[in-house]
Structure formats: C-alpha cells, structure tokens
Design a protein around this motif. Structure first.
Motif, PDB file in Angstrom:
ATOM      1  N   ILE A 138     -16.450  -8.499   8.439  1.00  0.00           N
ATOM      2  CA  ILE A 138     -15.525  -9.851   9.055  1.00  0.00           C
ATOM      3  C   ILE A 138     -15.223 -10.238   7.951  1.00  0.00           C
ATOM      4  CG2 ILE A 138     -14.413 -10.518  11.290  1.00  0.00           C
ATOM      5  CD1 ILE A 138     -15.892  -8.120  12.510  1.00  0.00           C
ATOM      6  N   PHE A 139     -14.170 -10.795   8.122  1.00  0.00           N
ATOM      7  CA  PHE A 139     -13.814 -11.899   7.108  1.00  0.00           C
ATOM      8  C   PHE A 139     -13.211 -12.546   8.209  1.00  0.00           C
ATOM      9  CE2 PHE A 139     -14.455  -8.804   3.826  1.00  0.00           C
ATOM     10  CZ  PHE A 139     -15.210  -8.820   3.619  1.00  0.00           C
ATOM     11  N   HIS A 140     -13.796 -13.936   9.082  1.00  0.00           N
ATOM     12  CA  HIS A 140     -12.134 -14.577   9.766  1.00  0.00           C
ATOM     13  C   HIS A 140     -12.684 -15.896   9.465  1.00  0.00           C
ATOM     14  CE1 HIS A 140     -15.455 -13.150  13.827  1.00  0.00           C
ATOM     15  NE2 HIS A 140     -15.856 -13.386  13.442  1.00  0.00           N
ATOM     16  N   ASP A 141     -12.633 -16.298   8.393  1.00  0.00           N
ATOM     17  CA  ASP A 141     -11.457 -17.266   6.896  1.00  0.00           C
ATOM     18  C   ASP A 141     -10.223 -16.234   6.739  1.00  0.00           C
ATOM     19  OD1 ASP A 141     -13.123 -15.452   5.664  1.00  0.00           O
ATOM     20  OD2 ASP A 141     -13.465 -17.298   4.085  1.00  0.00           O
ATOM     21  N   LYS A 142     -10.133 -15.154   6.288  1.00  0.00           N
ATOM     22  CA  LYS A 142      -8.944 -14.353   5.642  1.00  0.00           C
ATOM     23  C   LYS A 142      -8.546 -13.660   7.081  1.00  0.00           C
ATOM     24  CE  LYS A 142     -11.685 -12.530   1.963  1.00  0.00           C
ATOM     25  NZ  LYS A 142     -11.756 -11.948   0.970  1.00  0.00           N
ATOM     26  N   GLY A 143      -8.395 -13.506   7.982  1.00  0.00           N
ATOM     27  CA  GLY A 143      -8.349 -12.172   9.160  1.00  0.00           C
ATOM     28  C   GLY A 143      -8.530 -11.152   8.197  1.00  0.00           C
ATOM     29  N   LYS A 144      -9.372 -10.989   8.256  1.00  0.00           N
ATOM     30  CA  LYS A 144      -9.437  -9.713   7.441  1.00  0.00           C
ATOM     31  C   LYS A 144     -10.203  -9.107   7.910  1.00  0.00           C
ATOM     32  CE  LYS A 144      -6.284  -9.779   3.477  1.00  0.00           C
ATOM     33  NZ  LYS A 144      -4.277  -9.420   3.843  1.00  0.00           N
ATOM     34  N   VAL A 145     -10.180  -7.116   7.295  1.00  0.00           N
ATOM     35  CA  VAL A 145     -11.582  -6.087   7.962  1.00  0.00           C
ATOM     36  C   VAL A 145     -11.965  -5.245   7.092  1.00  0.00           C
ATOM     37  CG1 VAL A 145     -12.474  -4.926   9.986  1.00  0.00           C
ATOM     38  CG2 VAL A 145     -10.983  -7.073  10.302  1.00  0.00           C
ATOM     39  N   LYS A 146     -13.258  -5.042   6.243  1.00  0.00           N
ATOM     40  CA  LYS A 146     -13.427  -4.407   5.363  1.00  0.00           C
ATOM     41  C   LYS A 146     -13.764  -2.815   6.658  1.00  0.00           C
ATOM     42  CE  LYS A 146     -15.349  -4.704   1.784  1.00  0.00           C
ATOM     43  NZ  LYS A 146     -17.094  -5.283   0.487  1.00  0.00           N
ATOM     44  N   VAL A 147     -13.250  -1.766   5.935  1.00  0.00           N
ATOM     45  CA  VAL A 147     -13.359  -1.317   7.400  1.00  0.00           C
ATOM     46  C   VAL A 147     -13.565   0.180   6.029  1.00  0.00           C
ATOM     47  CG1 VAL A 147     -12.274   0.823   8.419  1.00  0.00           C
ATOM     48  CG2 VAL A 147     -12.131  -1.116   8.358  1.00  0.00           C
ATOM     49  N   GLU A 148     -14.890   1.569   6.167  1.00  0.00           N
ATOM     50  CA  GLU A 148     -14.792   3.003   5.415  1.00  0.00           C
ATOM     51  C   GLU A 148     -14.228   3.680   6.242  1.00  0.00           C
ATOM     52  OE1 GLU A 148     -19.021   4.537   5.133  1.00  0.00           O
ATOM     53  OE2 GLU A 148     -19.127   2.914   3.781  1.00  0.00           O
ATOM     54  N   VAL A 149     -13.079   4.561   5.394  1.00  0.00           N
ATOM     55  CA  VAL A 149     -12.523   5.434   5.324  1.00  0.00           C
ATOM     56  C   VAL A 149     -13.469   6.662   4.911  1.00  0.00           C
ATOM     57  CG1 VAL A 149     -11.140   4.268   6.822  1.00  0.00           C
ATOM     58  CG2 VAL A 149     -10.495   4.878   4.344  1.00  0.00           C
ATOM     59  N   SER A 150     -13.082   8.022   5.555  1.00  0.00           N
ATOM     60  CA  SER A 150     -12.736   8.842   4.501  1.00  0.00           C
ATOM     61  C   SER A 150     -12.059   9.336   3.543  1.00  0.00           C
ATOM     62  CB  SER A 150     -13.538  10.326   5.173  1.00  0.00           C
ATOM     63  OG  SER A 150     -13.936  10.991   4.655  1.00  0.00           O
ATOM     64  N   LEU A 151     -11.550   9.737   2.187  1.00  0.00           N
ATOM     65  CA  LEU A 151     -10.937   9.377   1.529  1.00  0.00           C
ATOM     66  C   LEU A 151     -11.182  10.319   0.567  1.00  0.00           C
ATOM     67  CD1 LEU A 151      -7.314   8.463   1.442  1.00  0.00           C
ATOM     68  CD2 LEU A 151      -8.513   7.310  -0.571  1.00  0.00           C
ATOM     69  N   PHE A 152     -10.626  11.505   0.487  1.00  0.00           N
ATOM     70  CA  PHE A 152     -10.454  13.131   0.229  1.00  0.00           C
ATOM     71  C   PHE A 152     -12.426  13.082   0.142  1.00  0.00           C
ATOM     72  CE2 PHE A 152      -7.650  11.106  -2.893  1.00  0.00           C
ATOM     73  CZ  PHE A 152      -6.419  11.472  -2.437  1.00  0.00           C
ATOM     74  N   GLY A 153     -13.157  13.210   1.456  1.00  0.00           N
ATOM     75  CA  GLY A 153     -14.251  13.788   1.586  1.00  0.00           C
ATOM     76  C   GLY A 153     -15.311  12.711   1.228  1.00  0.00           C
ATOM     77  N   ARG A 154     -14.655  11.466   0.050  1.00  0.00           N
ATOM     78  CA  ARG A 154     -15.801  10.791  -0.185  1.00  0.00           C
ATOM     79  C   ARG A 154     -15.500   8.822   0.754  1.00  0.00           C
ATOM     80  NH1 ARG A 154     -16.029  10.651  -6.403  1.00  0.00           N
ATOM     81  NH2 ARG A 154     -17.729  12.381  -6.207  1.00  0.00           N
ATOM     82  N   PRO A 155     -16.804   8.172   1.071  1.00  0.00           N
ATOM     83  CA  PRO A 155     -16.105   7.422   1.646  1.00  0.00           C
ATOM     84  C   PRO A 155     -16.012   6.068   0.491  1.00  0.00           C
ATOM     85  CG  PRO A 155     -18.801   7.556   1.648  1.00  0.00           C
ATOM     86  CD  PRO A 155     -18.061   9.034   0.850  1.00  0.00           C
ATOM     87  N   THR A 156     -14.351   5.383   1.495  1.00  0.00           N
ATOM     88  CA  THR A 156     -14.038   4.620   0.634  1.00  0.00           C
ATOM     89  C   THR A 156     -14.450   3.628   1.350  1.00  0.00           C
ATOM     90  OG1 THR A 156     -13.036   6.396  -0.749  1.00  0.00           O
ATOM     91  CG2 THR A 156     -12.318   4.142  -1.303  1.00  0.00           C
ATOM     92  N   SER A 157     -14.519   2.214   0.945  1.00  0.00           N
ATOM     93  CA  SER A 157     -13.948   1.078   1.860  1.00  0.00           C
ATOM     94  C   SER A 157     -12.755  -0.022   1.213  1.00  0.00           C
ATOM     95  CB  SER A 157     -14.676  -0.396   1.113  1.00  0.00           C
ATOM     96  OG  SER A 157     -16.182   0.540   1.526  1.00  0.00           O
ATOM     97  N   ILE A 158     -11.902  -0.511   2.561  1.00  0.00           N
ATOM     98  CA  ILE A 158     -10.720  -0.799   1.926  1.00  0.00           C
ATOM     99  C   ILE A 158     -10.927  -2.115   2.758  1.00  0.00           C
ATOM    100  CG2 ILE A 158      -9.282   1.552   1.343  1.00  0.00           C
ATOM    101  CD1 ILE A 158      -9.016   1.727   4.173  1.00  0.00           C
TER     102      ILE A 158
END
Length: 182
Positions: free
Chosen positions: A152-172
């Motif tokens: 969690i990036f409080h200063d930017k109001g952003k959150v890094k989330v790991e999703v499954s994209l084409f069967g692979r874990p991807t951080s967005i």
C-alpha cells in the motif's frame, strides 16, 4: 507569574467543538493581554484526511483524539474550577490530585513540529485495505479480476495487487478507488 502549559481535558464524545466554543468564550471574556490571561488558548486537534464516498475522493476533517480538548492555561484552583464547570467536560487528564501538563514530545506530535509552531500538512489518504487482503478490481483494464494486496502506497493513494494473468501471478499498481474488498 507561572508559565501556561497545555493540558488535556476529557469531554463527552461529540461535545469537543461545543466545549472548545465555551472555553473560547471564557478566554474572550477575560480582560488583559493574551500572555497575561490564565486561560490562553483552546484546541481540538484535527487532521485532514481523504476518504472514498460514493466512488469519489472527499477531504474531511477528523479529530485526532476524539473525546479530548487541549487547553493552554496556568493551572490553579480558579482555572481548574472554571474548566471543570463547563458543560460537557468530564475531567482533566492525569494521575493524582493535579493533572499532568502535556510533555514537549507529545506537543510536537500533536502540532506536527516544534511545540510553538503549527505546520500545515497535506491530507492523508485513508486506504481501506490491508496487505494480504483479497480484492476485486472494479474499473480499468483489469475489471473483474481478483487479487491479493501486496503493498500500500499511502502517499500516492495506490495499491499494488497481485492478480493471475494467463495463469501467472502478475503485480499491478492501481488507484485504491479501482478496488473493492471482499
């Protein structure tokens, strides 16, 4: 003459602003220069925070210490009696017969710097997610994807989330307004 110090006063919850107004009225009624008054200042410590309401970011003012009001005063029987008889006041904070004045480190934390000057701060993002929480993306190119909060990036109001994209874990990295918690 003794120096004025800051004291914390416990009030009924939700009555902080009312107590502040009543104490301010007492200060205004007292004659003399501000430095010579026995009750000199009153404050309800607040902070600007950004909240999410109906999908929009809204800046709101939050009390830092709900149920408490700070008063700068010379503590004696007269001033203690004046403050204790104000409607909404429960008691002075402290142990023993006399209340304890706030320490310099406590004042620095409340005022955000040296105890004598108040510093304006940017509103703090209140991000309603925790690391490890499962969330769903509700807007953007990854709409309807589920993932786990990584950072969690409080200063930017952003959150890094790991999703499954084409069967692979991807951080967005997404704006927290694009997410919904389970």
């Amino acid at each position: 003459m003794a120096d004025a110090k800051w004291y914390a006063i416990q009030t009924y919850s939700g009555h902080e602003n009312k107590v502040q107004r009543l104490i301010q009225r007492r200060i205004d009624e007292e004659t003399g220069e501000p430095e010579t008054k026995q009750i000199q200042d009153v404050l309800v410590p607040t902070q600007e925070v950004v909240e999410l309401r109906n999908g929009k970011r809204v800046t709101v003012t939050r009390r830092l210490y709900p149920g408490y009001v700070l008063v700068k005063m010379i503590y004696n029987q007269r001033t203690a009696h004046l403050i204790n008889n104000i409607q909404g006041v429960i008691k002075f904070l402290g142990t023993g017969a006399e209340p304890q004045a706030l320490r310099d480190d406590e004042l620095a934390k409340i005022f955000g710097g040296p105890a004598t000057e108040q510093v304006e701060e940017e509103p703090v993002e209140q991000i309603p997610f925790t690391v490890g929480q499962v969330v769903e993306v509700v807007e953007g190119p990854f709409n309807d994807f589920s993932g786990t909060v990584q950072e969690i990036f409080h200063d930017k109001g952003k959150v890094k989330v790991e999703v499954s994209l084409f069967g692979r874990p991807t951080s967005i990295e997404l704006d927290y307004t694009q997410l919904k918690g389970y």
